[in-house]
Write an enzyme that holds these catalytic residues in place. Sequence first.
Site, PDB file in Angstrom:
ATOM      1  CB  THR A 204      -9.553  -0.587  -7.509  1.00  0.00           C
ATOM      2  OG1 THR A 204      -9.174   0.416  -7.228  1.00  0.00           O
ATOM      3  CG2 THR A 204      -8.604  -1.283  -7.209  1.00  0.00           C
TER       4      THR A 204
ATOM      5  NE  ARG B  69      -3.772   2.008   1.275  1.00  0.00           N
ATOM      6  CZ  ARG B  69      -4.678   2.153   0.276  1.00  0.00           C
ATOM      7  NH1 ARG B  69      -4.736   1.362  -1.181  1.00  0.00           N
ATOM      8  NH2 ARG B  69      -5.826   2.741   0.601  1.00  0.00           N
TER       9      ARG B  69
ATOM     10  CB  THR C 111      -6.070   0.572  -6.194  1.00  0.00           C
ATOM     11  OG1 THR C 111      -6.719   1.828  -6.508  1.00  0.00           O
ATOM     12  CG2 THR C 111      -5.262   0.887  -5.145  1.00  0.00           C
TER      13      THR C 111
HETATM   14  O1  DON Z   1      -7.825   1.492  -1.194  1.00  0.00           O
HETATM   15  C1  DON Z   1      -8.792   1.578  -0.975  1.00  0.00           C
HETATM   16  O2  DON Z   1      -9.271   1.506  -0.640  1.00  0.00           O
HETATM   17  C2  DON Z   1      -9.644   2.802  -2.546  1.00  0.00           C
HETATM   18  N1  DON Z   1      -8.897   3.517  -2.891  1.00  0.00           N
HETATM   19  C3  DON Z   1      -9.836   1.483  -3.907  1.00  0.00           C
HETATM   20  C4  DON Z   1     -10.372   1.944  -4.912  1.00  0.00           C
HETATM   21  C5  DON Z   1     -11.069   1.316  -5.630  1.00  0.00           C
HETATM   22  O3  DON Z   1     -11.346  -0.041  -6.247  1.00  0.00           O
HETATM   23  C6  DON Z   1     -11.443   2.318  -6.748  1.00  0.00           C
HETATM   24  N2  DON Z   1     -12.714   1.209  -7.168  1.00  0.00           N
HETATM   25  N3  DON Z   1     -13.169   0.954  -8.422  1.00  0.00           N
END
Ligand code: DON
Length: 562
Positions: free
Chosen positions: A371, A98, A389
């Site tokens: 993502t 992350r 993501t």
């Molecule tokens: O880590 C997270 O929860 C978000 N940054 C995820 C973003 C995401 O899934 C966008 N997708 N549709």
Amino acid sequence: MKKYSYLFLVLFVFINCKNQQAITPTGLVTQKAMVVSAREEASKIGADIMAKGGNAFDAMVGTQLALAVAYPRAGNIGGGGFMVYRKNTGEVGTLDFREKAPLSAHRDMYLDSLGNVIPDMSTKGATSVGVPGSIAGIIEVHKKLGKLSLKDIFEPVIALAENGVKVTEKQAEILKGYRKTFIEVNSDSTKFASVYNAGDVIKYPALAKTLKIIQERGHDGFYKGEIAQKLAAFIQKNGGFVTEEDLARYQAVWRDPVRFNYKDLNIISMAPPSSGGVTMNQIFKMIKPYDLATFGHNSEKTIQVLTEAFRRSYADRNYYLGDPDFVEIPLDYLLKDSYLKQRMSNFSFDKATSSEAVSHGKVEVVESMETTHYSIIDADGNAVSVTTTLNGNFGSKLYCDELGFFLNNEMDDFSSKAGVPNMFGLIGAEANNIQPEKRMLSSMTPTIVEKDGKLWMVVGTPGGSTIITAVAETILNTYEFNLSMQEAVNAPRFHHQWVPDVLIFEPDGFSPELITNLKAKGYQVNIENNTIIGKVDAILVLPNGQLEGGADRRGDDKAVGF
Ligand code: DON
């Protein structure tokens, strides 16, 4: 009497076989190995790596990089993610790659002098960029678990970047939709200022060059030296905060997974700083007393039970969860049977619980973002589940033309101000405040499921705040309702996240009568927005050992294997 015992026996077998009914696969079926991802090019590179003798971990490295080339809206080297794995020996683990807040970050960095959140600052352009983790992630996976050389794994990806990738209909539409923002953030000389139509081939020579440096120098090729200098200078020139020191200090972290049982399933998922595993654990424990299979798939009662569990678990998620390296999370308490039983004790089938009664909060409607998730099983039975993501579609929209990739806007996953929603409508608390080098809370839920102790499913999805509920529904679709993997992925989904107190449905697949009944019980329903909930890519191990892919019809997703 004999007749009755026979009847009881038949009844007993029938009840116990409820979940063991043969499922007829409807997705791609292969004998040995498979990759399911957002683009055929990436699935193919991953599958080819395994056909050449690589394992699922080598395929993970190749697929992650190939998505950065073929699926730039979410595939990335400028973002981060999580991997959950299960080796064929049964050993499980997770890797946290992350993004982190830069060293200069601080709690109120996105607030003005009056303490209000400054619009766009945590979502668009260089100010929203967190320190990327993806390259640290793949190099760490390769070092600990890979078989092939980095050279062999990178080669087809570099060739893909040099030869180019065909624009699909869906991609052309999205690129056109964001073109103005790309120009606004980067200037009109950026690569993505050009208009791309379906069928065009986009080549990525700058990215190929960057990948060659990483291929040779590994982790340090990205986090130190030429690339690090150029990247930090580029971000700072555009007003952002990531420095060479931030890059030099970044490390991926191996963490224990969250593991829990649901009937005869053992679910292995991501621990904080992802909220996925803990929230799913709460959901599955809360729904366990209810016989969903009897209620029926997407029936009114099933939707009610799940919604009320979603509502209660998201309230806890938003309050208690954050980066475990910075905050104490009362996990024992949050996952206790008695606590979760008590949380559901005020649920009734007659009437929706109000989110106000669960806790407070007023927020805006969820925005759909991007993502990507990929699932891999190799010929030896090793399994890999990765969600990765840039946060928003094309992340911060900041594109480094010289190095050839987009930068994330992951800083928005922190809580900029307690009680103020981020772009997914999620409200945060102190546990997810901004601190130097802290990881922002995530909803990404890469998951592996064992049934009767054996590998059964690899699953995950994009979808921001809707990720956790989409993964939970996909597992239940197959386990409780006997849908094939592909059917489980295709099935229409619904979502609730405590606040806003809205039950969201995908547009097709829910009857007007069902919606009317739920409204009458006090559910605030939204089915008009045409929201897409997740894009699940999953693999199911069939009873005969073959693999069935579930590649989401909602995107260009594809299963490839042999
Ligand atoms: O880590 C997270 O929860 C978000 N940054 C995820 C973003 C995401 O899934 C966008 N997708 N549709």
